[in-house]
Write a protein that holds these residues in place. Structure first.
Motif, PDB file in Angstrom:
ATOM      1  N   LEU A 131      24.022   0.413  61.775  1.00 41.49           N
ATOM      2  CA  LEU A 131      24.844  -0.014  60.716  1.00 41.49           C
ATOM      3  C   LEU A 131      25.641   1.423  60.631  1.00 41.49           C
ATOM      4  O   LEU A 131      26.856   1.656  59.752  1.00 41.49           O
ATOM      5  N   GLY A 132      25.479   2.415  61.753  1.00 42.58           N
ATOM      6  CA  GLY A 132      25.795   4.040  61.752  1.00 42.58           C
ATOM      7  C   GLY A 132      25.175   4.427  60.404  1.00 42.58           C
ATOM      8  O   GLY A 132      23.925   4.166  59.560  1.00 42.58           O
ATOM      9  N   GLY A 133      25.584   5.681  60.066  1.00 41.02           N
ATOM     10  CA  GLY A 133      24.611   6.488  58.970  1.00 41.02           C
ATOM     11  C   GLY A 133      25.623   6.593  58.116  1.00 41.02           C
ATOM     12  O   GLY A 133      26.098   6.378  57.584  1.00 41.02           O
ATOM     13  N   ARG A 134      24.501   6.836  56.872  1.00 41.33           N
ATOM     14  CA  ARG A 134      25.171   6.665  55.564  1.00 41.33           C
ATOM     15  C   ARG A 134      25.655   8.283  55.092  1.00 41.33           C
ATOM     16  O   ARG A 134      25.212   9.241  55.587  1.00 41.33           O
ATOM     17  N   SER A 135      26.556   8.313  53.721  1.00 37.55           N
ATOM     18  CA  SER A 135      27.750   8.904  54.227  1.00 37.55           C
ATOM     19  C   SER A 135      26.933   9.723  52.728  1.00 37.55           C
ATOM     20  O   SER A 135      25.926   9.652  52.232  1.00 37.55           O
TER      21      SER A 135
END
Length: 106
Positions: free
Chosen positions: A61-65
């Protein structure tokens, strides 16, 4: 249409179809999945759409902002490495079959 599977605190599983590009939060609200409130409407300001992403999906999902990281510090349920705000996860062909666990409290 991508599908999202919500695992409720009781263990019940609900698989629903999402509109392409909709958030996991909005998809839960559109399909009356209990446990995700989304009080701010997906504006990243309330943390009432906290979910735990199934470990096998975490890296996909990709990283958290930084803003999401900040909001995860004020969730009702203790955040983990798999915590995400469901308003920040978009449903696409790449997320078809995503599994998220809904915490007991928001």
């Amino acid at each position: 249409m991508p599908k999202v599977e919500y695992v409720l605190p009781s263990g019940e599983r609900r698989a629903v179809e999402a509109e392409d590009g909709a958030s996991v939060m909005q998809t839960s609200l559109n399909n009356l999945v209990p446990g995700i409130i989304g009080e701010c409407g997906g504006e990243l300001s309330c943390a009432t759409c906290h979910v735990f992403v199934a470990p096998e999906w975490s890296d996909r999902l990709g990283g958290r902002s930084p803003e999401e990281e900040d909001m995860l510090q004020v969730t009702a349920a203790e955040p983990t490495e798999f915590s995400r705000l469901s308003c920040q996860i978009r449903c696409t062909a790449d997320t078809d079959g995503l599994v998220v666990h809904v915490p007991e409290v928001q």
